[in-house]
Design an enzyme around this catalytic site. Sequence first.
Site, PDB file in Angstrom:
ATOM      1  N   ASP A   1       0.886  -1.161   0.000  1.00 20.02           N
ATOM      2  CA  ASP A   1       0.000   0.000   0.000  1.00 20.02           C
ATOM      3  C   ASP A   1       0.922   1.208   0.000  1.00 20.02           C
ATOM      4  O   ASP A   1       1.705   1.393   0.945  1.00 20.02           O
ATOM      5  CB  ASP A   1      -0.880  -0.020   1.259  1.00 20.02           C
ATOM      6  CG  ASP A   1      -1.855   1.161   1.291  1.00 20.02           C
ATOM      7  OD1 ASP A   1      -1.633   2.144   0.559  1.00 20.02           O
ATOM      8  OD2 ASP A   1      -2.822   1.083   2.073  1.00 20.02           O
ATOM      9  N   VAL A   2       0.850   2.009  -1.055  1.00 14.98           N
ATOM     10  CA  VAL A   2       1.793   3.139  -1.168  1.00 14.98           C
ATOM     11  C   VAL A   2       1.643   4.149  -0.034  1.00 14.98           C
ATOM     12  O   VAL A   2       2.514   4.983   0.164  1.00 14.98           O
ATOM     13  CB  VAL A   2       1.682   3.864  -2.531  1.00 14.98           C
ATOM     14  CG1 VAL A   2       2.251   3.030  -3.649  1.00 14.98           C
ATOM     15  CG2 VAL A   2       0.261   4.311  -2.816  1.00 14.98           C
TER      16      VAL A   2
ATOM     17  N   TYR B   1      -7.916  14.847  -8.435  1.00 20.36           N
ATOM     18  CA  TYR B   1      -7.069  14.011  -9.297  1.00 20.36           C
ATOM     19  C   TYR B   1      -6.101  14.890 -10.094  1.00 20.36           C
ATOM     20  O   TYR B   1      -4.899  14.595 -10.188  1.00 20.36           O
ATOM     21  CB  TYR B   1      -7.977  13.208 -10.235  1.00 20.36           C
ATOM     22  CG  TYR B   1      -7.260  12.299 -11.197  1.00 20.36           C
ATOM     23  CD1 TYR B   1      -6.848  11.027 -10.826  1.00 20.36           C
ATOM     24  CD2 TYR B   1      -7.021  12.704 -12.516  1.00 20.36           C
ATOM     25  CE1 TYR B   1      -6.203  10.179 -11.723  1.00 20.36           C
ATOM     26  CE2 TYR B   1      -6.375  11.866 -13.421  1.00 20.36           C
ATOM     27  CZ  TYR B   1      -5.972  10.605 -13.019  1.00 20.36           C
ATOM     28  OH  TYR B   1      -5.333   9.779 -13.910  1.00 20.36           O
TER      29      TYR B   1
ATOM     30  N   LYS C   1      -1.881  14.897 -10.310  1.00 20.93           N
ATOM     31  CA  LYS C   1      -1.109  14.567 -11.509  1.00 20.93           C
ATOM     32  C   LYS C   1      -0.165  15.707 -11.902  1.00 20.93           C
ATOM     33  O   LYS C   1       0.896  15.466 -12.478  1.00 20.93           O
ATOM     34  CB  LYS C   1      -2.049  14.191 -12.655  1.00 20.93           C
ATOM     35  CG  LYS C   1      -2.784  12.876 -12.400  1.00 20.93           C
ATOM     36  CD  LYS C   1      -1.816  11.702 -12.229  1.00 20.93           C
ATOM     37  CE  LYS C   1      -2.505  10.363 -12.096  1.00 20.93           C
ATOM     38  NZ  LYS C   1      -1.558   9.244 -11.914  1.00 20.93           N
TER      39      LYS C   1
END
Length: 265
Positions: free
Chosen positions: A75-76, A168, A172
């Site tokens: 799990d990052v 999101y 990014k």
Amino acid sequence: MQEAKRLAFLNDLYGLEGKTAVCIGGGGVLCGEMAMGLSMAGAHIIVADVVEEAGRARVQAIEQQGGTAQFFQVDVQVRESMVEVTRALAVQGRDCDILINAPGVNSKKPFLDVDDDEWARIIAINLTGVRNSCQVFGKFMIQHETHGSIINIGSVTSFCPLSGVSTYCVTKVGVVSLTKSLAAEWAPRHIRVNAICPGFFPAEQNRKVLSPDRVEAIMRQTPQHRFGEPPELVPTVLLLASPVAGSYITGAAYSVDGGFTAFTL
Ligand SMILES: NC(=O)c1ccc[n+]([C@@H]2O[C@H](COP(=O)([O-])OP(=O)(O)OC[C@H]3O[C@@H](n4cnc5c(N)ncnc54)[C@H](O)[C@@H]3O)[C@@H](O)[C@H]2O)c1
């Protein structure tokens, strides 16, 4: 030209025999395809994903095409889960030659409906997660003096936002910015850090953010007038992963998007 000579030329440029590639999000659609491509080029694959079933299925697919792979549940958001992978690599005498960071979650809603939990979750996985992974595996590369390649997965939203997915988009932009910072910081360590920014590659995982209206708008904005197919990302991955083909490429963000970000009106 003799076929053997041509194959040797391509293998010298893109062959990854003896290399190990850690693919974070490797149980997913895009990173899974990247893992298959890296395996075809000769790399041993570490499929690292929070979802065990998808990760193990990808390992099986890689083995079925004749490659070698292992699954690790990571799990990052939990750095220790990735430190475990570096410990296992060290025991096996492997380096982390290639790291792909592709964990990603998204949710489409108006900005005023994005509550603290949702904002925090998307940032924690898409951005802090990539930062955690770069810290853990970057440190491992530095300790082992590996001249490695890190490939972070951005998006068209790394360059211009899309409506309804504001959190999101923020992540990014951050992924590409972090990529460039690390490229500069780690160039003296011979670690290259680049990003790939895919356009639209729809599958089950992102169908919910693609209404018919949105699909029409995307097609209008895409000079090639079609969605991408996951295998179309593989050549760029191989270019950036290879210490020969990609030797002078660092700090770049490659669009693979049918022209979406090249075009306004
Ligand atoms: N599919 C597209 O059209 C598209 C376009 C641009 C960018 N991207 C980006 O590409 C990457 C892969 O997307 P995809 O479309 O293959 O989606 P996907 O859902 O198939 O893959 C994402 C993977 O990340 C894993 N993941 C989620 N949370 C995690 C965590 N906490 N720790 C470890 N792994 C975790 C998921 O289990 C999944 O396997 C994402 O970063 C996404 O934002 C996708």
